[in-house]
Design a protein around this motif. Structure first.
Motif, PDB file in Angstrom:
ATOM      1  N   TYR A   1      94.638 -43.810   5.871  1.00 24.57           N
ATOM      2  CA  TYR A   1      95.038 -44.408   4.595  1.00 24.57           C
ATOM      3  C   TYR A   1      93.802 -44.518   3.714  1.00 24.57           C
ATOM      4  CZ  TYR A   1      99.247 -45.118   7.274  1.00 24.57           C
ATOM      5  OH  TYR A   1     100.360 -44.908   8.051  1.00 24.57           O
ATOM      6  N   VAL A   2      93.483 -45.700   3.233  1.00 22.74           N
ATOM      7  CA  VAL A   2      92.332 -45.831   2.355  1.00 22.74           C
ATOM      8  C   VAL A   2      91.040 -45.564   3.119  1.00 22.74           C
ATOM      9  CG1 VAL A   2      92.108 -48.314   2.713  1.00 22.74           C
ATOM     10  CG2 VAL A   2      91.242 -47.293   0.610  1.00 22.74           C
ATOM     11  N   MET A   3      90.102 -44.885   2.454  1.00 24.17           N
ATOM     12  CA  MET A   3      88.762 -44.649   2.991  1.00 24.17           C
ATOM     13  C   MET A   3      87.756 -45.184   1.982  1.00 24.17           C
ATOM     14  SD  MET A   3      89.120 -40.762   4.496  1.00 24.17           S
ATOM     15  CE  MET A   3      87.766 -40.909   5.667  1.00 24.17           C
ATOM     16  N   GLY A   4      86.591 -45.534   2.459  1.00 22.43           N
ATOM     17  CA  GLY A   4      85.610 -46.091   1.533  1.00 22.43           C
ATOM     18  C   GLY A   4      84.183 -45.908   1.990  1.00 22.43           C
ATOM     19  N   TRP A   5      83.294 -46.026   1.038  1.00 21.42           N
ATOM     20  CA  TRP A   5      81.854 -46.044   1.297  1.00 21.42           C
ATOM     21  C   TRP A   5      81.327 -47.439   0.971  1.00 21.42           C
ATOM     22  CZ3 TRP A   5      79.310 -42.274   3.718  1.00 21.42           C
ATOM     23  CH2 TRP A   5      79.868 -40.990   3.723  1.00 21.42           C
ATOM     24  N   TYR A   6      80.485 -47.935   1.850  1.00 18.56           N
ATOM     25  CA  TYR A   6      79.803 -49.203   1.670  1.00 18.56           C
ATOM     26  C   TYR A   6      78.324 -48.956   1.874  1.00 18.56           C
ATOM     27  CZ  TYR A   6      84.375 -51.453   2.039  1.00 18.56           C
ATOM     28  OH  TYR A   6      85.673 -51.843   1.817  1.00 18.56           O
ATOM     29  N   ARG A   7      77.499 -49.883   1.418  1.00 13.63           N
ATOM     30  CA  ARG A   7      76.056 -49.745   1.642  1.00 13.63           C
ATOM     31  C   ARG A   7      75.435 -51.098   1.883  1.00 13.63           C
ATOM     32  NH1 ARG A   7      74.099 -47.850  -4.456  1.00 13.63           N
ATOM     33  NH2 ARG A   7      74.395 -49.873  -5.500  1.00 13.63           N
ATOM     34  N   GLN A   8      74.321 -51.058   2.607  1.00 17.57           N
ATOM     35  CA  GLN A   8      73.594 -52.286   2.894  1.00 17.57           C
ATOM     36  C   GLN A   8      72.117 -52.028   2.766  1.00 17.57           C
ATOM     37  OE1 GLN A   8      74.508 -54.103   6.686  1.00 17.57           O
ATOM     38  NE2 GLN A   8      73.789 -56.095   5.983  1.00 17.57           N
ATOM     39  N   ALA A   9      71.505 -52.726   1.818  1.00 16.12           N
ATOM     40  CA  ALA A   9      70.067 -52.645   1.610  1.00 16.12           C
ATOM     41  C   ALA A   9      69.381 -53.706   2.462  1.00 16.12           C
ATOM     42  CB  ALA A   9      69.745 -52.850   0.138  1.00 16.12           C
TER      43      ALA A   9
ATOM     44  N   LEU B   1      80.573 -52.975  -1.289  1.00 16.40           N
ATOM     45  CA  LEU B   1      81.451 -51.847  -1.545  1.00 16.40           C
ATOM     46  C   LEU B   1      80.797 -50.905  -2.553  1.00 16.40           C
ATOM     47  CD1 LEU B   1      84.309 -50.492  -1.480  1.00 16.40           C
ATOM     48  CD2 LEU B   1      84.852 -51.925  -3.457  1.00 16.40           C
ATOM     49  N   VAL B   2      80.880 -49.607  -2.287  1.00  9.72           N
ATOM     50  CA  VAL B   2      80.420 -48.603  -3.240  1.00  9.72           C
ATOM     51  C   VAL B   2      81.624 -47.955  -3.931  1.00  9.72           C
ATOM     52  CG1 VAL B   2      79.199 -46.417  -3.519  1.00  9.72           C
ATOM     53  CG2 VAL B   2      78.339 -48.131  -1.902  1.00  9.72           C
ATOM     54  N   ALA B   3      82.564 -47.446  -3.133  1.00 10.12           N
ATOM     55  CA  ALA B   3      83.737 -46.767  -3.692  1.00 10.12           C
ATOM     56  C   ALA B   3      84.811 -46.647  -2.624  1.00 10.12           C
ATOM     57  CB  ALA B   3      83.372 -45.383  -4.216  1.00 10.12           C
ATOM     58  N   THR B   4      86.058 -46.589  -3.077  1.00 10.28           N
ATOM     59  CA  THR B   4      87.175 -46.358  -2.162  1.00 10.28           C
ATOM     60  C   THR B   4      88.087 -45.278  -2.730  1.00 10.28           C
ATOM     61  OG1 THR B   4      88.561 -48.067  -3.183  1.00 10.28           O
ATOM     62  CG2 THR B   4      87.179 -48.733  -1.304  1.00 10.28           C
ATOM     63  N   ILE B   5      88.873 -44.664  -1.829  1.00 10.84           N
ATOM     64  CA  ILE B   5      89.825 -43.645  -2.246  1.00 10.84           C
ATOM     65  C   ILE B   5      91.046 -43.724  -1.333  1.00 10.84           C
ATOM     66  CG2 ILE B   5      88.679 -41.873  -0.828  1.00 10.84           C
ATOM     67  CD1 ILE B   5      89.509 -39.837  -3.030  1.00 10.84           C
ATOM     68  N   THR B   6      92.230 -43.700  -1.940  1.00 10.02           N
ATOM     69  CA  THR B   6      93.458 -43.741  -1.156  1.00 10.02           C
ATOM     70  C   THR B   6      93.822 -42.331  -0.700  1.00 10.02           C
ATOM     71  OG1 THR B   6      94.926 -43.376  -3.048  1.00 10.02           O
ATOM     72  CG2 THR B   6      94.246 -45.648  -2.600  1.00 10.02           C
ATOM     73  N   SER B   7      94.821 -42.239   0.167  1.00  5.41           N
ATOM     74  CA  SER B   7      95.267 -40.928   0.638  1.00  5.41           C
ATOM     75  C   SER B   7      95.838 -40.091  -0.509  1.00  5.41           C
ATOM     76  CB  SER B   7      96.310 -41.090   1.737  1.00  5.41           C
ATOM     77  OG  SER B   7      97.407 -41.869   1.283  1.00  5.41           O
ATOM     78  N   GLY B   8      96.283 -40.756  -1.561  1.00  5.41           N
ATOM     79  CA  GLY B   8      96.807 -40.053  -2.728  1.00  5.41           C
ATOM     80  C   GLY B   8      95.769 -39.716  -3.772  1.00  5.41           C
TER      81      GLY B   8
ATOM     82  N   ARG C   1      95.836 -45.033  11.434  1.00  5.19           N
ATOM     83  CA  ARG C   1      96.920 -45.245  12.404  1.00  5.19           C
ATOM     84  C   ARG C   1      96.802 -44.131  13.444  1.00  5.19           C
ATOM     85  NH1 ARG C   1     101.674 -47.997  11.998  1.00  5.19           N
ATOM     86  NH2 ARG C   1     101.526 -48.099   9.715  1.00  5.19           N
ATOM     87  N   ARG C   2      96.702 -44.508  14.707  1.00  6.27           N
ATOM     88  CA  ARG C   2      96.469 -43.511  15.745  1.00  6.27           C
ATOM     89  C   ARG C   2      97.751 -42.871  16.263  1.00  6.27           C
ATOM     90  NH1 ARG C   2      92.612 -45.740  20.293  1.00  6.27           N
ATOM     91  NH2 ARG C   2      92.884 -43.570  20.921  1.00  6.27           N
ATOM     92  N   SER C   3      98.849 -43.598  16.214  1.00 10.04           N
ATOM     93  CA  SER C   3     100.115 -43.041  16.671  1.00 10.04           C
ATOM     94  C   SER C   3     101.251 -43.787  15.989  1.00 10.04           C
ATOM     95  CB  SER C   3     100.238 -43.159  18.192  1.00 10.04           C
ATOM     96  OG  SER C   3     100.318 -44.514  18.577  1.00 10.04           O
ATOM     97  N   SER C   4     102.457 -43.274  16.188  1.00  6.15           N
ATOM     98  CA  SER C   4     103.610 -43.854  15.501  1.00  6.15           C
ATOM     99  C   SER C   4     103.922 -45.273  15.987  1.00  6.15           C
ATOM    100  CB  SER C   4     104.836 -42.964  15.685  1.00  6.15           C
ATOM    101  OG  SER C   4     105.118 -42.812  17.064  1.00  6.15           O
ATOM    102  N   ASP C   5     103.474 -45.624  17.165  1.00  5.53           N
ATOM    103  CA  ASP C   5     103.754 -46.962  17.678  1.00  5.53           C
ATOM    104  C   ASP C   5     102.516 -47.859  17.698  1.00  5.53           C
ATOM    105  OD1 ASP C   5     103.851 -46.121  21.252  1.00  5.53           O
ATOM    106  OD2 ASP C   5     102.436 -45.667  19.648  1.00  5.53           O
TER     107      ASP C   5
END
Length: 121
Positions: A32-40, A47-54, A100-104
């Protein structure tokens, strides 16, 4: 088992560019959603940026207009194109994904191990 592996970090001069990649592997049904984070050093992870599956994206104000997040759903891979890099972009960059790793199974958040980005002359 699910793994997120980042690559593409390194040392770059101010004003330069880098492209980070994050590849997800293992037993995966859906991402589903993926994102980049950073830590100085000495700071909290942010949070740096996020992107949905769409393909809907969201950026931190500090990187808007300079960074572009994208993903290739067929390859389970996410990217971060970073332009006009500044010394204050120096940090360890982490990728994050809701998988999600599997349907259940439920949806769980996974993190990569991080990749160092250093912006310095």
């Amino acid at each position: 088992q699910v793994q997120l592996v980042e690559s593409g970090g390194g040392l770059v001069q101010p004003g330069g560019s880098l492209r980070l990649s994050c590849a997800a592997s293992g037993s995966i049904l859906s991402i589903y959603v993926m994102g980049w984070y950073r830590q100085a050093p000495g700071k909290q992870r942010e949070l740096v940026a996020t992107i949905t599956s769409g393909g809907m994206t969201n950026y931190a104000d500090s990187v808007k207009g300079r960074f572009t997040i994208s993903r290739d759903n067929a390859k389970n891979t996410m990217y971060l194109h970073m332009n006009s890099l500044k010394p204050e972009d120096t940090a360890v960059y982490y990728c994050n994904a809701a998988i999600r790793r599997s349907s259940d199974s439920g949806v769980y958040m996974y993190w990569g191990q991080g990749t160092q980005v250093t912006v310095s002359s």
